[in-house]
Design an enzyme around this catalytic site. Sequence first.
Site, PDB file in Angstrom:
ATOM      1  N   LYS A 200       0.857  -1.188   0.000  1.00 47.04           N
ATOM      2  CA  LYS A 200       0.000   0.000   0.000  1.00 47.04           C
ATOM      3  C   LYS A 200       0.888   1.230   0.000  1.00 47.04           C
ATOM      4  O   LYS A 200       1.704   1.430   0.901  1.00 47.04           O
ATOM      5  CB  LYS A 200      -0.911  -0.009   1.222  1.00 47.04           C
ATOM      6  CG  LYS A 200      -1.772   1.236   1.338  1.00 47.04           C
ATOM      7  CD  LYS A 200      -2.821   1.094   2.412  1.00 47.04           C
ATOM      8  CE  LYS A 200      -3.629   2.373   2.548  1.00 47.04           C
ATOM      9  NZ  LYS A 200      -4.665   2.250   3.570  1.00 47.04           N
ATOM     10  N   LYS A 255      -2.158  -1.568  -3.953  1.00 48.79           N
ATOM     11  CA  LYS A 255      -2.991  -0.371  -3.905  1.00 48.79           C
ATOM     12  C   LYS A 255      -2.147   0.888  -3.993  1.00 48.79           C
ATOM     13  O   LYS A 255      -1.137   0.954  -3.286  1.00 48.79           O
ATOM     14  CB  LYS A 255      -3.759  -0.395  -2.581  1.00 48.79           C
ATOM     15  CG  LYS A 255      -4.625   0.783  -2.303  1.00 48.79           C
ATOM     16  CD  LYS A 255      -5.217   0.661  -0.941  1.00 48.79           C
ATOM     17  CE  LYS A 255      -5.992   1.925  -0.656  1.00 48.79           C
ATOM     18  NZ  LYS A 255      -6.402   2.024   0.711  1.00 48.79           N
TER      19      LYS A 255
HETATM   20  C1  PBG Z   1      -7.521   3.450   5.468  1.00 46.37           C
HETATM   21  C2  PBG Z   1      -7.802   3.299   4.010  1.00 46.37           C
HETATM   22  C3  PBG Z   1      -7.594   4.221   2.990  1.00 46.37           C
HETATM   23  C4  PBG Z   1      -8.123   3.651   1.840  1.00 46.37           C
HETATM   24  C5  PBG Z   1      -8.615   2.393   2.173  1.00 46.37           C
HETATM   25  N1  PBG Z   1      -8.400   2.186   3.516  1.00 46.37           N
HETATM   26  C6  PBG Z   1      -7.043   5.599   3.036  1.00 46.37           C
HETATM   27  C7  PBG Z   1      -5.690   5.823   3.565  1.00 46.37           C
HETATM   28  O1  PBG Z   1      -4.891   4.917   3.764  1.00 46.37           O
HETATM   29  O2  PBG Z   1      -5.407   6.995   3.834  1.00 46.37           O
HETATM   30  C8  PBG Z   1      -8.176   4.315   0.507  1.00 46.37           C
HETATM   31  C9  PBG Z   1      -9.246   3.831  -0.412  1.00 46.37           C
HETATM   32  C10 PBG Z   1      -9.546   4.706  -1.548  1.00 46.37           C
HETATM   33  O3  PBG Z   1      -8.906   5.757  -1.775  1.00 46.37           O
HETATM   34  O4  PBG Z   1     -10.480   4.373  -2.285  1.00 46.37           O
HETATM   35  N2  PBG Z   1      -6.325   3.027   5.943  1.00 46.37           N
END
Ligand code: PBG
Length: 333
Positions: A200, A255
Amino acid sequence: MSRGQYPNTRMRRNRMQAFSRRLVAENRLSSDDLIWPLFVIEGKDQTEAIDAMPGVSRHSIDRLLEQAHQAVELGIPAIAIFPSIDASLKDPSGSLAQDGDNLVCRAVRAVKSAYPELGIVCDVALDPFTDHGHDGVMQADEILNDETVEILCEQAIHQANAGCDIIAPSDMMDGRVAAIRAALDDAGHHNVQIMAYAAKYASSFYGPFRDAVKAGASLGKFGKATYQMDPANSDEAMHEIALDLAEGADLVIIKPGLPYLDVLARAKSEFGVPCVAYQVSGEYAMQCAAFANGWLDRERTILETMMAFRRAGADAVLTYFAPDIAKLLHQQR
Ligand code: PBG
């Protein structure tokens, strides 16, 4: 194998007729490969639009059930439930995450009892619950790893107790998959799956999501860069994935999606495990903006993007376009 040469080899022959294009297609789309992210809020009969995500809303639990019904009707195997928590209920340690009766747990219970066969995914991370919007607890400017992991284990157990099928740690703390696996097993949840957000990235493409869950408007100078990955790196993503698998992850998420297809393709070919792409909010917003301007064809673009994920090696895709994709695929039958 001899590949021959023009004019003996005419690549266009296979493309000339529709029947032939069907025969040589290497990948196919199916609603079986979709996970639909949904946002939940408190209240009854409530639906709130999200500015930067046209067509996506936050729903109160009763309305969330209607969305879940739609998922079942459309043959979408699973939904992911994200809570948008009232600011007055947030605190520095995100203590509401450890309340088995919080919004997300109540939503999971309601969906599970109405649609037992629909898969439910829940994020494990503190950002919807902390007043600073970070995924973990803080000391001065540091996001504390080990202290956060302990809380995440509690959060995961509450979600599993509520009926969540797949726990998805999205926090990027070190060692959390092993800790959550052990905690789930101790609590009797050895069949609950873990889908780790393994690779991520600290991405600008999460902007609209943070608006949707009303978290993370002011994350400080470094944003989430001390725990989420640097977009410059892909070897490091392989390392992250290897660790999460060794710690017991059943599926791994890469992601964001489209900007990181190279990482997805590497992950699939190097590990051969279930790989899930997350087409995030910013990717959704970008496409919707182009559709609204008439600059891109909505249906073709949505399906082509989904095909790109499949081609790169995604077994499944988390996408806000899930219902659109499922509808389009049903029409094509
Ligand atoms: C929370 C999380 C996020 C997303 C999914 N879970 C945001 C982040 O990490 O700040 C992003 C999903 C999206 O942008 O569609 N940890």
